[in-house]
Design a protein around this motif. Structure first.
Motif, PDB file in Angstrom:
ATOM      1  N   ASN A 121       0.831  -1.203   0.000  1.00  0.00           N
ATOM      2  CA  ASN A 121       0.000   0.000   0.000  1.00  0.00           C
ATOM      3  C   ASN A 121       0.872   1.262   0.000  1.00  0.00           C
ATOM      4  O   ASN A 121       2.073   1.193   0.225  1.00  0.00           O
ATOM      5  N   LYS A 122       0.235   2.391  -0.231  1.00  0.00           N
ATOM      6  CA  LYS A 122       0.891   3.709  -0.331  1.00  0.00           C
ATOM      7  C   LYS A 122       1.854   3.750  -1.514  1.00  0.00           C
ATOM      8  O   LYS A 122       2.932   4.365  -1.438  1.00  0.00           O
ATOM      9  N   MET A 123       1.486   3.069  -2.592  1.00  0.00           N
ATOM     10  CA  MET A 123       2.340   3.038  -3.780  1.00  0.00           C
ATOM     11  C   MET A 123       2.541   4.425  -4.379  1.00  0.00           C
ATOM     12  O   MET A 123       3.496   4.659  -5.100  1.00  0.00           O
ATOM     13  N   ASP A 124       1.626   5.363  -4.064  1.00  0.00           N
ATOM     14  CA  ASP A 124       1.811   6.743  -4.523  1.00  0.00           C
ATOM     15  C   ASP A 124       3.072   7.351  -3.923  1.00  0.00           C
ATOM     16  O   ASP A 124       3.592   8.343  -4.430  1.00  0.00           O
ATOM     17  N   GLU A 125       3.573   6.760  -2.848  1.00  0.00           N
ATOM     18  CA  GLU A 125       4.772   7.301  -2.197  1.00  0.00           C
ATOM     19  C   GLU A 125       5.995   6.396  -2.354  1.00  0.00           C
ATOM     20  O   GLU A 125       7.003   6.593  -1.684  1.00  0.00           O
ATOM     21  N   CYS A 150      -1.090  -1.121  -4.426  1.00  0.00           N
ATOM     22  CA  CYS A 150      -2.296  -0.312  -4.247  1.00  0.00           C
ATOM     23  C   CYS A 150      -2.004   1.029  -3.621  1.00  0.00           C
ATOM     24  O   CYS A 150      -0.906   1.288  -3.123  1.00  0.00           O
ATOM     25  N   THR A 151      -3.018   1.845  -3.638  1.00  0.00           N
ATOM     26  CA  THR A 151      -2.973   3.057  -2.854  1.00  0.00           C
ATOM     27  C   THR A 151      -4.372   3.311  -2.356  1.00  0.00           C
ATOM     28  O   THR A 151      -5.342   3.109  -3.070  1.00  0.00           O
ATOM     29  N   ALA A 152      -4.476   3.708  -1.106  1.00  0.00           N
ATOM     30  CA  ALA A 152      -5.793   3.890  -0.515  1.00  0.00           C
ATOM     31  C   ALA A 152      -6.211   5.360  -0.549  1.00  0.00           C
ATOM     32  O   ALA A 152      -7.053   5.790   0.219  1.00  0.00           O
ATOM     33  N   LEU A 153      -5.626   6.121  -1.454  1.00  0.00           N
ATOM     34  CA  LEU A 153      -6.030   7.520  -1.598  1.00  0.00           C
ATOM     35  C   LEU A 153      -7.438   7.601  -2.157  1.00  0.00           C
ATOM     36  O   LEU A 153      -7.935   6.646  -2.734  1.00  0.00           O
ATOM     37  N   GLN A 183       0.928  -3.734  10.314  1.00  0.00           N
ATOM     38  CA  GLN A 183       1.346  -2.798  11.349  1.00  0.00           C
ATOM     39  C   GLN A 183       0.378  -1.624  11.465  1.00  0.00           C
ATOM     40  O   GLN A 183      -0.307  -1.293  10.495  1.00  0.00           O
ATOM     41  N   SER A 184       0.436  -0.942  12.581  1.00  0.00           N
ATOM     42  CA  SER A 184      -0.362   0.267  12.740  1.00  0.00           C
ATOM     43  C   SER A 184       0.111   1.324  11.742  1.00  0.00           C
ATOM     44  O   SER A 184       1.308   1.516  11.561  1.00  0.00           O
ATOM     45  N   GLY A 185      -0.831   1.969  11.073  1.00  0.00           N
ATOM     46  CA  GLY A 185      -0.484   3.072  10.185  1.00  0.00           C
ATOM     47  C   GLY A 185      -0.216   2.695   8.739  1.00  0.00           C
ATOM     48  O   GLY A 185       0.071   3.560   7.916  1.00  0.00           O
ATOM     49  N   VAL A 186      -0.319   1.412   8.414  1.00  0.00           N
ATOM     50  CA  VAL A 186      -0.047   1.013   7.028  1.00  0.00           C
ATOM     51  C   VAL A 186      -1.220   1.320   6.093  1.00  0.00           C
ATOM     52  O   VAL A 186      -1.066   1.334   4.874  1.00  0.00           O
ATOM     53  N   GLY A 187      -2.385   1.560   6.695  1.00  0.00           N
ATOM     54  CA  GLY A 187      -3.541   1.926   5.885  1.00  0.00           C
ATOM     55  C   GLY A 187      -4.636   0.876   5.814  1.00  0.00           C
ATOM     56  O   GLY A 187      -5.419   0.854   4.866  1.00  0.00           O
ATOM     57  N   LYS A 188      -4.736   0.049   6.839  1.00  0.00           N
ATOM     58  CA  LYS A 188      -5.778  -0.978   6.832  1.00  0.00           C
ATOM     59  C   LYS A 188      -7.168  -0.356   6.780  1.00  0.00           C
ATOM     60  O   LYS A 188      -7.985  -0.700   5.924  1.00  0.00           O
ATOM     61  N   SER A 189      -7.416   0.574   7.703  1.00  0.00           N
ATOM     62  CA  SER A 189      -8.753   1.186   7.751  1.00  0.00           C
ATOM     63  C   SER A 189      -9.065   1.899   6.445  1.00  0.00           C
ATOM     64  O   SER A 189     -10.146   1.762   5.882  1.00  0.00           O
ATOM     65  N   LYS A 190      -8.088   2.647   5.973  1.00  0.00           N
ATOM     66  CA  LYS A 190      -8.263   3.390   4.717  1.00  0.00           C
ATOM     67  C   LYS A 190      -8.588   2.451   3.562  1.00  0.00           C
ATOM     68  O   LYS A 190      -9.478   2.715   2.757  1.00  0.00           O
ATOM     69  N   THR A 191      -7.830   1.399   3.470  1.00  0.00           N
ATOM     70  CA  THR A 191      -8.022   0.449   2.370  1.00  0.00           C
ATOM     71  C   THR A 191      -9.376  -0.230   2.473  1.00  0.00           C
ATOM     72  O   THR A 191     -10.117  -0.326   1.490  1.00  0.00           O
TER      73      THR A 191
HETATM   74  N1  LIG Z   1      -0.145   8.613   0.783  1.00  0.00           N
HETATM   75  C1  LIG Z   1      -0.912   7.635   1.248  1.00  0.00           C
HETATM   76  N2  LIG Z   1      -1.345   7.684   2.533  1.00  0.00           N
HETATM   77  C2  LIG Z   1      -2.118   6.667   2.984  1.00  0.00           C
HETATM   78  C3  LIG Z   1      -2.480   5.584   2.157  1.00  0.00           C
HETATM   79  N3  LIG Z   1      -3.234   4.715   2.882  1.00  0.00           N
HETATM   80  C4  LIG Z   1      -3.327   5.259   4.108  1.00  0.00           C
HETATM   81  N4  LIG Z   1      -2.667   6.434   4.185  1.00  0.00           N
HETATM   82  C5  LIG Z   1      -2.544   7.295   5.381  1.00  0.00           C
HETATM   83  O1  LIG Z   1      -1.845   6.569   6.397  1.00  0.00           O
HETATM   84  C6  LIG Z   1      -2.372   6.861   7.688  1.00  0.00           C
HETATM   85  C7  LIG Z   1      -2.769   5.586   8.419  1.00  0.00           C
HETATM   86  O2  LIG Z   1      -3.855   4.979   7.756  1.00  0.00           O
HETATM   87  P1  LIG Z   1      -4.894   4.015   8.522  1.00  0.00           P
HETATM   88  O3  LIG Z   1      -5.834   3.475   7.511  1.00  0.00           O
HETATM   89  O4  LIG Z   1      -5.475   4.714   9.671  1.00  0.00           O
HETATM   90  O5  LIG Z   1      -3.896   2.888   9.054  1.00  0.00           O
HETATM   91  P2  LIG Z   1      -4.256   1.554   9.849  1.00  0.00           P
HETATM   92  O6  LIG Z   1      -3.457   0.458   9.246  1.00  0.00           O
HETATM   93  O7  LIG Z   1      -5.713   1.343   9.908  1.00  0.00           O
HETATM   94  O8  LIG Z   1      -3.664   1.854  11.286  1.00  0.00           O
HETATM   95  P3  LIG Z   1      -4.165   1.286  12.713  1.00  0.00           P
HETATM   96  O9  LIG Z   1      -5.647   1.427  12.790  1.00  0.00           O
HETATM   97  O10 LIG Z   1      -3.429   2.089  13.712  1.00  0.00           O
HETATM   98  O11 LIG Z   1      -3.742  -0.168  12.756  1.00  0.00           O
HETATM   99  C8  LIG Z   1      -3.522   7.827   7.451  1.00  0.00           C
HETATM  100  O12 LIG Z   1      -3.060   9.124   7.661  1.00  0.00           O
HETATM  101  C9  LIG Z   1      -3.889   7.602   5.996  1.00  0.00           C
HETATM  102  O13 LIG Z   1      -4.457   8.754   5.410  1.00  0.00           O
HETATM  103  C10 LIG Z   1      -1.996   5.566   0.789  1.00  0.00           C
HETATM  104  O14 LIG Z   1      -2.233   4.662   0.006  1.00  0.00           O
HETATM  105  N5  LIG Z   1      -1.215   6.620   0.407  1.00  0.00           N
END
Ligand SMILES: Nc1nc2c(ncn2[C@@H]2O[C@H](COP(=O)(O)OP(=O)(O)OP(=O)(O)O)[C@@H](O)[C@H]2O)c(=O)[nH]1
Ligand SMILES: [Mg+2]
Ligand SMILES: [Zn+2]
Length: 316
Positions: A121-125, A150-153, A183-191
């Motif tokens: 994830n976060k392939m945009d970066e 992927c990217t969860a934008l 891991q926390s912050g990888v973008g699970k919720s976003k995805t």
């Molecule tokens: N640039 C970019 N940022 C992303 C992407 N996916 C998620 N983010 C950002 O990364 C941060 C963490 O995303 P979350 O979806 O909250 O991460 P999580 O894995 O659910 O984290 P936890 O709930 O703590 O386990 C947020 O600020 C998102 O906006 C992506 O594909 N690209």
């Protein structure tokens, strides 16, 4: 009628009836919960109406179980069942990419009998200077693990070249019961939210346990969420990276690629360390293949060392 458990309390279960899609509450017959037996989120059950009260009378055999060995209590605790896909979510930017975490989750997938896939994830970066994603994917493909970029934008910000990976992931998830790890912050919720249809439909309650029950990590609940595309199993209890409950004896079984290669070593008890006579790992001619396998061997050693901290007899 056939139904699936979506949420469980002690003896009361929220079940989704297959034919109507309705969520109903049902109690379980005592013998379904006796001894080591239990009913968990994900189970398919048979429900009958007994004078207006819904009763679970049977449970179907499980195709897979997500479980933990509670080392201190020497108990095997099933958290959820009938999950058919493990989505290992990795960030290619922040938090920084760590190969070892993927290998850890692959061990869990193998222990639970669930097919893993890896989402970068976060392939945009993504910055090729930081790590070589092709190498990482070759490494996983050699294990038969599908990878997605992927990217969860939000949709309008997704660069064209990234639409493909997302589309492929959508297909891989269709009509499945999936568990997302990462891991926390990888973008699970976003995805997950993006996959659920764009707007925030689910806010995964990652912190509920932390708030109401401070410091207790053995308490695990699980629940299933019906997203349009797929069903999600969410449970904080399965997210930890620690593998300490896994037996160190024969641990190589969790690394089938290494296990296969080690059958070519001259000695059965080969340690695969540099300089060992007849070790097949040092006879691989293709340099790239060797590099792939050695990266796996590194992970294997690192995890094994950790497993050996707790003696195996405590993990039975
Ligand atoms: N640039 C970019 N940022 C992303 C992407 N996916 C998620 N983010 C950002 O990364 C941060 C963490 O995303 P979350 O979806 O909250 O991460 P999580 O894995 O659910 O984290 P936890 O709930 O703590 O386990 C947020 O600020 C998102 O906006 C992506 O594909 N690209
Ligand atoms: Mg989250
Ligand atoms: Zn060897």
């Amino acid at each position: 009628m056939r139904a699936r458990i979506y949420r469980s309390a002690k003896r009361e279960f929220d079940c989704k009836v297959e034919s109507t899609g309705e969520i109903v509450q049902a109690k379980a017959l005592g013998n379904l919960l006796k001894g080591k037996r239990s009913l968990v989120v994900g189970d398919y059950v048979e429900i009958i109406d007994e004078n207006g009260e819904l009763v679970i009378t049977e449970m179907e055999d499980r195709t897979s179980e997500v479980f933990r060995i509670l080392v201190r209590e020497q108990k095997r605790k099933v958290i959820s069942s009938n999950c058919d896909l493990m989505v290992i979510l990795i960030s290619v930017s922040r938090p920084t990419f760590k190969r070892g975490i993927i290998d850890r989750f692959l061990v869990r997938a193998s222990q639970w009998g669930i097919r893993p896939v890896v989402v970068f994830n976060k392939m945009d970066e993504y910055d090729p200077e930081e790590f070589d994603i092709c190498f990482e994917q070759d490494r996983l493909k050699a294990l038969g693990v599908d990878c997605f970029e992927c990217t969860a934008l939000d949709k309008e910000y997704v660069p064209k070249y990234l639409e493909k990976g997302y589309g492929e992931l959508v297909e891989a998830l269709r009509d499945r019961t999936a568990i997302f790890l990462g891991q926390s912050g990888v973008g699970k919720s976003k995805t997950i939210n993006a996959l659920a249809g764009g707007e925030i439909k689910v806010e995964l309650k990652t912190n509920i346990i932390g708030k109401s029950n401070k410091g207790s990590h053995t308490t695990t609940w699980a629940e299933m969420l019906d997203l349009d595309l797929f069903t999600l199993i969410d449970s904080p209890g399965v997210r930890s990276f620690s593998l300490q409950d896994i037996m160190s004896d024969n641990f190589i079984e969790y690394f089938p690629d290494l296990e296969e290669m080690s059958t070519h070593c001259k000695f059965n008890n080969c340690t695969h360390k540099e300089g060992v006579k007849g070790c097949a790992f040092y006879l691989i001619e293709d340099e790239y293949q060797a590099k792939l396998l050695f990266s796996r061997l590194q992970s294997y050693w690192r995890i094994l060392e950790e497993l050996e901290v707790t003696p195996d007899w405590q993990k039975k």
